[in-house]
Every structure is written in structure tokens, then in C-alpha cells.
Write a protein that holds these residues in place. Structure first.
Motif, mmCIF file in Angstrom:
data_model
loop_
_atom_site.group_PDB
_atom_site.id
_atom_site.type_symbol
_atom_site.label_atom_id
_atom_site.label_comp_id
_atom_site.label_asym_id
_atom_site.label_seq_id
_atom_site.Cartn_x
_atom_site.Cartn_y
_atom_site.Cartn_z
ATOM 1 N N CYS A 32 3.436 -7.496 -4.217
ATOM 2 C CA CYS A 32 3.150 -6.356 -3.954
ATOM 3 C C CYS A 32 1.666 -7.651 -2.731
ATOM 4 O O CYS A 32 1.065 -7.561 -1.801
ATOM 5 N N ARG A 33 0.965 -8.173 -3.584
ATOM 6 C CA ARG A 33 -0.019 -9.416 -3.313
ATOM 7 C C ARG A 33 -0.029 -10.303 -2.482
ATOM 8 O O ARG A 33 -0.282 -10.874 -1.036
ATOM 9 N N ARG A 36 3.438 -9.823 3.305
ATOM 10 C CA ARG A 36 2.216 -9.765 4.849
ATOM 11 C C ARG A 36 2.242 -8.906 4.879
ATOM 12 O O ARG A 36 1.078 -8.582 5.603
ATOM 13 N N LYS A 37 2.681 -7.246 4.786
ATOM 14 C CA LYS A 37 2.638 -5.930 4.744
ATOM 15 C C LYS A 37 0.901 -5.454 3.719
ATOM 16 O O LYS A 37 1.601 -4.453 3.992
ATOM 17 N N ASN A 38 0.803 -5.769 3.014
ATOM 18 C CA ASN A 38 -0.437 -5.479 2.042
ATOM 19 C C ASN A 38 -1.408 -4.350 2.610
ATOM 20 O O ASN A 38 -1.620 -4.062 1.800
ATOM 21 N N ARG A 39 -1.136 -5.510 3.976
ATOM 22 C CA ARG A 39 -3.216 -4.378 4.481
ATOM 23 C C ARG A 39 -2.246 -3.282 5.224
ATOM 24 O O ARG A 39 -3.006 -2.559 5.462
ATOM 25 N N LYS A 40 -0.895 -3.288 5.555
ATOM 26 C CA LYS A 40 -1.170 -1.745 5.850
ATOM 27 C C LYS A 40 -0.413 -0.506 4.943
ATOM 28 O O LYS A 40 -0.081 0.353 5.259
ATOM 29 N N CYS A 41 0.152 -1.514 4.215
ATOM 30 C CA CYS A 41 1.150 -0.097 2.647
ATOM 31 C C CYS A 41 -0.681 0.215 2.333
ATOM 32 O O CYS A 41 -1.276 -0.463 1.616
ATOM 33 N N TYR A 44 -0.213 0.287 -2.016
ATOM 34 C CA TYR A 44 -1.174 -1.041 -1.594
ATOM 35 C C TYR A 44 -2.705 -0.999 -2.173
ATOM 36 O O TYR A 44 -3.156 -1.009 -2.891
ATOM 37 N N GLN A 45 -3.332 -0.159 -0.868
ATOM 38 C CA GLN A 45 -4.466 -0.137 -1.564
ATOM 39 C C GLN A 45 -4.964 1.287 -1.855
ATOM 40 O O GLN A 45 -6.290 1.230 -2.375
ATOM 41 N N GLN A 49 -7.630 0.133 -3.974
ATOM 42 C CA GLN A 49 -9.271 0.949 -3.965
ATOM 43 C C GLN A 49 -8.952 2.339 -4.291
ATOM 44 O O GLN A 49 -9.009 3.042 -3.604
#
Length: 57
Positions: A32-33, A36-41, A44-45, A49
Motif C-alpha cells: 500500500c505504501r 500510486r493511489k495511496n493518497r486517495k485510499c 490506507y489513510q 492516521q
């Protein structure tokens, strides 16, 4: 029985369900890290956090 002061303890295993792959497979957090889509997921977020108020969303 061990108690935790953290409201959202981390899952026992570092595997997350990937919402972007067909069949929603479980992926290791290292995969997941690098995704490339980890900021949209959102999954994962939430893992990276955890929120202070788990029922808010």
C-alpha cells in the motif's frame, strides 16, 4: 486481558483490503505504501492516521 488507551488500535495483521483491485484482495501495508493511489485510499489513510472520533465518519 490487556487494555489499550488508544481508541483505534492497529489491526493484528498489517494487511488491508484494497478497494482498487478486482475482488478486493488483502494487501500488505508495504504494498500500500508503494501504490500510486495511496493518497486517495481511505482505508490506507485510516490505517496511517487513525481518527480521534471513530464514529464521526
Amino acid at each position: 486481558m490487556e487494555t489499550s488507551i488508544h481508541p483505534n488500535p492497529a489491526p493484528a495483521s498489517p494487511y488491508l483490503v484494497c478497494p482498487f483491485k478486482k475482488g478486493r484482495p488483502k494487501k500488505h501495508i508495504d504494498v500500500c505504501r508503494k501504490c500510486r493511489k495511496n493518497r486517495k485510499c481511505a482505508i490506507y489513510q485510516d490505517y496511517m492516521q487513525p481518527g480521534l472520533f471513530p464514529g464521526w465518519r
